[in-house]
Design an enzyme around this catalytic site. Structure first.
Site, PDB file in Angstrom:
ATOM      1  N   ASP A 174      14.310  52.305  30.216  1.00 40.28           N
ATOM      2  CA  ASP A 174      13.903  51.179  29.366  1.00 40.28           C
ATOM      3  C   ASP A 174      15.070  50.720  28.497  1.00 40.28           C
ATOM      4  O   ASP A 174      16.036  51.455  28.302  1.00 40.28           O
ATOM      5  CB  ASP A 174      12.717  51.582  28.474  1.00 40.28           C
ATOM      6  CG  ASP A 174      13.041  52.760  27.556  1.00 40.28           C
ATOM      7  OD1 ASP A 174      13.571  53.766  28.049  1.00 40.28           O
ATOM      8  OD2 ASP A 174      12.791  52.655  26.343  1.00 40.28           O
ATOM      9  N   GLU A 197      12.076  55.461  25.973  1.00 40.79           N
ATOM     10  CA  GLU A 197      12.967  56.132  25.023  1.00 40.79           C
ATOM     11  C   GLU A 197      13.163  55.293  23.772  1.00 40.79           C
ATOM     12  O   GLU A 197      13.175  55.803  22.655  1.00 40.79           O
ATOM     13  CB  GLU A 197      14.326  56.399  25.677  1.00 40.79           C
ATOM     14  CG  GLU A 197      15.228  57.338  24.882  1.00 40.79           C
ATOM     15  CD  GLU A 197      16.119  56.655  23.849  1.00 40.79           C
ATOM     16  OE1 GLU A 197      16.709  57.346  23.024  1.00 40.79           O
ATOM     17  OE2 GLU A 197      16.206  55.405  23.851  1.00 40.79           O
TER      18      GLU A 197
HETATM   19 ZN   LIG Z   1      19.730  55.049  24.979  1.00 37.91          ZN
END
Ligand SMILES: [Zn+2]
Length: 378
Positions: A49, A144
């Site tokens: 992501d 993340e």
């Molecule tokens: Zn990163």
């Protein structure tokens, strides 16, 4: 989608146990080639992501071959110019193949650079069985950037003794300390009355909160005045009324003792002000994450072997404290010691984000060396 494509590519390369699970984690194994028994299994982790603060869809990646230090004007935004004079890291990139987006979006090198490095290293190991290494586990994770990619990470099933997130910047970078973090909420309770008949009766929670924020800013370190190994306290959200005003704060320090010290100081200020103004205060503290160094100190080989691999790649080891948390801070406390390795990311979360083919290749070489070091010393 990218995760499914990565799983397919890993299978095609000859990785085994390739799984795309229902939470969107791709995991795979590069089987051991070592004849030695008990070589520890190690893992490499990158996230797919990108930061939600900037558009990361419809990316037009551009390769600028043999970069010569000229200003790079990105075509989709005339004010998006990558200037040699303004970006110290570009000094190390002369002659390299620089990669940018077109000026309208992120590039997504955070963390596609890490994915590229891990995939390249996996391909190299799978096509060079003469290199002795233990079993290598790979994980590509979602979410993340919203701090959730460790949520469903199955440490036990991953089955590694330690892992490395490949999610860092400059060549040679190795990060193994992060902040310890708490969230604090301070609620000031006042007393509201009709303002025309309030004399001697009204107690303003807004005024208490304002005095508190003023005192915190004068007596304690705030983000705009801290750096390096400093911690800070950061009032970031206010929900205000005369009857009740809450102040939300982030508390950060590299040591738990420092965290508690800041919390006690904030509490003392809040209570003094409430007492002086004739109000009342309620204080809640919630733990967010802890400095991964606490865990890594108990497993010194994890950081030492990474430093050795960086040196064997011909690079200088650069360490610095992470003034935030990483996946590794959470994974380390979930039982998987996980420092962070460089991937060649630069200007992350910006439309001037860039990487270079050479930096990503250096990251891949370091991963391969690290697998050898663990086979030799593990
Ligand atoms: Zn990163």
């Amino acid at each position: 989608m990218l995760l499914a494509a990565l799983a397919a590519e890993l299978r095609a390369l000859g990785a085994v146990d390739v799984v795309l699970d229902r939470y969107g984690y791709v995991t795979a194994t590069v089987p051991s080639t070592s004849r030695r028994p008990h070589v520890p299994v190690i893992g490499f982790i990158a996230h797919v992501d990108t930061s939600p603060e900037m558009p990361g869809a419809g990316v037009r990646p551009l390769v600028h071959p043999r970069y010569d230090g000229r200003d790079l004007v990105l075509p989709d935004a005339p004010d998006a110019v990558l200037r040699f004079s303004e970006d110290a890291a570009l000094g190390a990139q002369l002659g390299h193949h620089l990669v940018t987006a077109s000026g309208a979006t992120l590039l997504g090198a955070d963390d596609k650079a890490g994915i590229t490095a891990i995939m390249s290293a996996a391909e190299y190991l799978l096509t060079h069985p003469e290199i002795s290494h233990g079993a290598v586990r790979i994980a590509f994770t979602p979410d993340e950037e919203i701090g959730r990619s460790a949520d469903h990470f199955d440490v036990e099933r991953f089955g590694a003794a330690c892992a490395y997130t490949v999610d860092g910047g400059e060549c040679g970078e190795l990060e193994f300390e992060s902040f310890s973090a708490d969230a604090m909420e301070i609620a000031f309770h006042g007393f509201n009355t009709h303002p025309g008949y309030a004399k001697g009766r009204m107690v303003s929670a807004i005024r208490m909160a304002a005095a508190f924020i003023d005192a915190v800013s004068r007596e304690m370190l705030t983000p705009d005045r801290s750096d390096g190994y400093d911690g800070y306290i950061h009032p970031h959200t206010l929900d205000a009324s005369v009857e009740r005003t809450t102040v939300k704060l982030l508390v950060r320090d590299f040591a738990d003792g420092g965290l508690r010290e800041k919390e006690r100081a904030a509490e003392r200020l809040a209570r003094e002000i409430a007492l002086r103004e004739g109000g009342r205060v309620e204080i809640a503290v919630r733990a967010q994450y802890r400095n991964m160094r606490e865990v890594l100190n108990r497993h010194p080989g994890v950081v030492e072997h990474a430093a050795e691999a960086i040196r064997r790649t011909g690079l200088e080891v650069r360490t610095r404290p992470i003034r935030g948390g990483t996946d590794g801070s959470r994974l380390s406390f979930m039982g998987l010691p996980t420092p962070n390795l460089f991937a060649g990311q630069h200007n992350i979360h910006s439309r001037l984000e860039w990487t270079s083919a050479e930096d990503m290749a250096a990251s891949a070489r370091t991963i391969v060396e690290l697998c050898r070091v663990w086979e030799e010393k593990g």
